[in-house]
Motif scaffolding. Structure first.
Motif, PDB file in Angstrom:
ATOM      1  N   ASP A   1      11.254 -14.173   7.151  1.00  0.00           N
ATOM      2  CA  ASP A   1      12.643 -13.716   7.081  1.00  0.00           C
ATOM      3  C   ASP A   1      12.724 -12.195   6.964  1.00  0.00           C
ATOM      4  O   ASP A   1      13.584 -11.556   7.589  1.00  0.00           O
TER       5      ASP A   1
ATOM      6  N   LYS B   1      12.507 -16.875  -2.625  1.00  0.00           N
ATOM      7  CA  LYS B   1      13.830 -16.411  -2.167  1.00  0.00           C
ATOM      8  C   LYS B   1      13.821 -16.008  -0.697  1.00  0.00           C
ATOM      9  O   LYS B   1      14.571 -16.530   0.119  1.00  0.00           O
ATOM     10  N   MET B   2      12.993 -15.044  -0.335  1.00  0.00           N
ATOM     11  CA  MET B   2      12.926 -14.588   1.055  1.00  0.00           C
ATOM     12  C   MET B   2      11.463 -14.452   1.453  1.00  0.00           C
ATOM     13  O   MET B   2      10.742 -13.592   0.934  1.00  0.00           O
TER      14      MET B   2
ATOM     15  N   LYS C   1      13.553  -8.637  -0.691  1.00  0.00           N
ATOM     16  CA  LYS C   1      14.764  -7.837  -0.833  1.00  0.00           C
ATOM     17  C   LYS C   1      14.420  -6.396  -1.192  1.00  0.00           C
ATOM     18  O   LYS C   1      14.988  -5.441  -0.631  1.00  0.00           O
TER      19      LYS C   1
END
Length: 376
Positions: free
Chosen positions: A70, A65-66, A43
């Motif tokens: 992604d 999370k990412m 992010k």
């Protein structure tokens, strides 16, 4: 101080959730001339790319999370970041994960633990490829622009230059065929028509020649100290008769000894074209005012305002661009091509200034441009 492209450091973003890996990569890349930025999760990396421009991204795959896949996928969907090469940092070397990285848009991958020579070599290679790609795109855009300019140029020659000659030929043919019946009044009428047509054709030819020489880099550029009031007055005098016929008032409010640092021929051409347009699009009993004012002690702003028919907002966007054809008749049927304003923009920018217009339909137009007051 200006920084040339050759002196500008290439910017690399390193993304990894492990501080130790960030430190290792940073230490290795510090051996090269790179500007480094860091992000500890996906992010944060995406946020950085929104307000900063990067030449390369080194992206860890395994992050909470990412993950890297992604992040890369998001980067490739964004027009701002889609062309940035992405090198994955990974401990996974199986075919499935390698192929997945390429499928989401990755350019390469480097395995952990890092080999400093390999890392530096791959970074250098992809930055070189990225720079070459940018150069090719820039050259392609320039070629497209040149081709568009060439098409517009030939269009002007084929259409706008042909039409005046057709008019001249028609008038001369009439005078030849019916010479015995032509009265002195007819001769005067035809002479006025021929004069008007030849003046417009000559002005178009002058602009075409100036523009062609400028594109070829063959026009001389000699900036020096010049008296703006004198240049303006000289060019205003050229339009006295034309303005008088339309009962248009010409007002020069530029104070004597207003000095500029510019090429006098180029600035004279700009002022001449703008006055010509103002006279052309101002109706009978109108007024044209030329003024100037200093800006920050560095530039002079010159304005040529008229009480003419004005220009719509949509039409204003087409002005100053050769690839945007916009022409219309003057208030007395005068013809135009739009090339004069293109030439004005080229000459003003060549002298380090800017040109723009403020106008409303029915309320006149105010063309403004700036030139330096002294040598830069």
């Amino acid at each position: 101080m200006m920084v040339s492209n050759s002196d500008k450091k290439e910017k690399v973003l390193v993304v990894d959730d492990q501080k130790r890996n960030i430190q290792i990569v940073g230490n290795i890349l510090s051996k090269g001339s790179y500007e480094l930025a860091y992000a500890f999760d996906g992010k944060a990396a995406l946020e950085k790319t929104k307000d900063q421009d990067f030449d390369l991204i080194l992206l860890d795959i395994m992050m909470p999370k990412m993950d890297g896949y992604d992040v890369c996928n998001q980067l490739k969907k964004d027009s701002k970041t889609k062309d940035i090469p992405v090198i994955f940092l990974t401990a996974k070397t199986d075919i499935e994960n390698v192929v997945k990285g390429f499928d989401v848009g990755g350019s390469d991958y480097i395995t952990k633990p890092f080999n400093s020579k390999e890392l530096l070599a791959r970074v250098k290679m992809h930055l070189t490829i990225h720079q070459q790609r940018k150069t090719i795109i820039e050259q392609k855009d320039k070629l497209i622009a040149l081709n568009t300019s060439k098409d517009r140029f030939f269009s002007i020659i084929a259409h706008d230059l042909r039409n005046p000659f057709m008019g001249l030929m028609s008038v001369l043919e009439l005078m030849t065929k019916f010479s015995e019946d032509v009265t002195p009044e007819d001769i005067t009428f035809y002479a006025i028509h021929l004069k008007k047509s030849t003046d417009n054709t000559y002005r178009l030819l002058e602009n075409l020649l100036e523009w062609a020489l400028l594109q070829q880099g063959r026009i001389e550029f000699n900036p020096e100290i010049n008296d703006l009031a004198m240049i303006t007055e000289t060019n205003l005098n050229l339009f006295e008769n034309l303005a008088e016929k339309k009962e248009i008032g010409l007002v020069n409010r530029i104070i004597p000894d207003t000095l500029i640092f510019a090429d006098d021929h180029m600035i004279a051409t700009v002022i001449q074209n703008l006055i010509n347009n103002a006279v052309k699009f101002t109706p009978t009993h109108g007024k044209i005012t030329i003024n100037s004012r200093p800006i920050d002690n560095d530039f002079i702003e010159i304005s040529i305002a008229d009480t003419g028919i004005g220009i719509s907002a949509s039409a204003q966007k087409k002005l100053f661009h050769l690839d945007q054809k916009y022409t219309r008749e003057g208030t007395a049927g005068e013809k135009g091509t739009g090339l004069g304003l293109v030439l004005c923009k080229e000459f003003v920018e060549k002298n380090g200034g800017k040109i723009w217009v403020k106008s409303e339909v029915g309320s006149g137009s105010n063309f403004k441009f700036t030139v330096p007051m002294r040598s830069c």
